[in-house]
Motif scaffolding. Sequence first.
Motif, mmCIF file in Angstrom:
data_model
loop_
_atom_site.group_PDB
_atom_site.id
_atom_site.type_symbol
_atom_site.label_atom_id
_atom_site.label_comp_id
_atom_site.label_asym_id
_atom_site.label_seq_id
_atom_site.Cartn_x
_atom_site.Cartn_y
_atom_site.Cartn_z
ATOM 1 N N ILE A 182 0.872 -1.171 0.000
ATOM 2 C CA ILE A 182 0.000 0.000 0.000
ATOM 3 C C ILE A 182 0.908 1.219 0.000
ATOM 4 O O ILE A 182 1.760 1.375 0.886
ATOM 5 C CB ILE A 182 -0.919 0.029 1.238
ATOM 6 N N ASN A 210 -3.109 2.353 -3.507
ATOM 7 C CA ASN A 210 -3.050 3.538 -2.649
ATOM 8 C C ASN A 210 -4.189 3.552 -1.640
ATOM 9 O O ASN A 210 -4.378 4.535 -0.928
ATOM 10 C CB ASN A 210 -3.080 4.821 -3.486
ATOM 11 N N ILE A 212 -6.424 0.809 1.264
ATOM 12 C CA ILE A 212 -6.286 -0.431 2.026
ATOM 13 C C ILE A 212 -7.243 -1.514 1.546
ATOM 14 O O ILE A 212 -6.848 -2.672 1.352
ATOM 15 C CB ILE A 212 -6.508 -0.152 3.528
ATOM 16 N N ALA A 215 -6.288 -3.719 -1.344
ATOM 17 C CA ALA A 215 -5.107 -4.502 -1.010
ATOM 18 C C ALA A 215 -5.490 -5.722 -0.167
ATOM 19 O O ALA A 215 -4.977 -6.828 -0.382
ATOM 20 C CB ALA A 215 -4.099 -3.636 -0.263
#
Length: 286
Positions: A182, A210, A212, A215
């Motif tokens: 991230i 970019n 959370i 991800a």
Amino acid sequence: MQIADHGSLTKAADVLGSSLPAVVRSLAALEAHLGVRLFHRTTRRISLTSEGRTYLQSAREVLAAADAADRALTVDAAEPTGRLIVTAPVLFGHMYVSPAIVRFLQRYEKMRCSVLLHDRPVNLLEEGVDVGIRISALEDSSLVAQQLGSIRRVVVASPEYLLRHGRPKHPRDLLKANCVHIHPTTTGPWRFRDEGRPIAVSTEGNLEFNHIAPAVEACAAGMGFGSFFSYQVLPHVTRKRLEIVLEEFEPPPRPVSVIYPHARLLPARTRVFVEWMKQEFAGIRL
């Protein structure tokens, strides 16, 4: 005031539960501070000077105003009113803070809240924010922090990925694995502790976000290992879409605190809100 009301230093000392010399010293210190004589004193009687009468009247007005303010704050504490501006990290605010604020407003219907969710440090004083929820140690001495709990920094991967590539036994094993990053949070070395000593591992991977949430989803889909705060992956861990690895090497937990500016007289709405958040987070697993 007791001297004027009772017309006697001795009686004033009795009412105050003090000694006569202490009352005499206090009166002398007050007159020296004001630079005027408040009482005419003889061996037989004591009476107010004109300056003393003026000062006594002002003192009674101040005490009456303070008493009225106390009563108003007591009522306000029972039913706080006004507007609060609250800030919190985006995902943490969405998952925990916002629902707690909804319940707060349902309980205290005269209150209004503006909630600002940011993944950047917010300067409460410069940005006019009343209360913040922060995931880190407090460094600003102009603020007060009351801890709500603590969260861990964990490494996770999907059961399928672990089945294919194996479960790491040491953080160095991540050097051979694909890691989801991230930007900029986890693009640097990942931090661990090995037998009490801090260590850093520079992980590599072919996927970077970019934000959370995507991800976390990528890790759950089997893309590799990810480093997250425990609350960010808790729903996926609970549903067994992700597994936590390397628990014995985790860095120390970070405090989660409710923070607000130093104030001798904190508004009742802020005090009530802080206590509400402490109750809301009591027993919550983060």
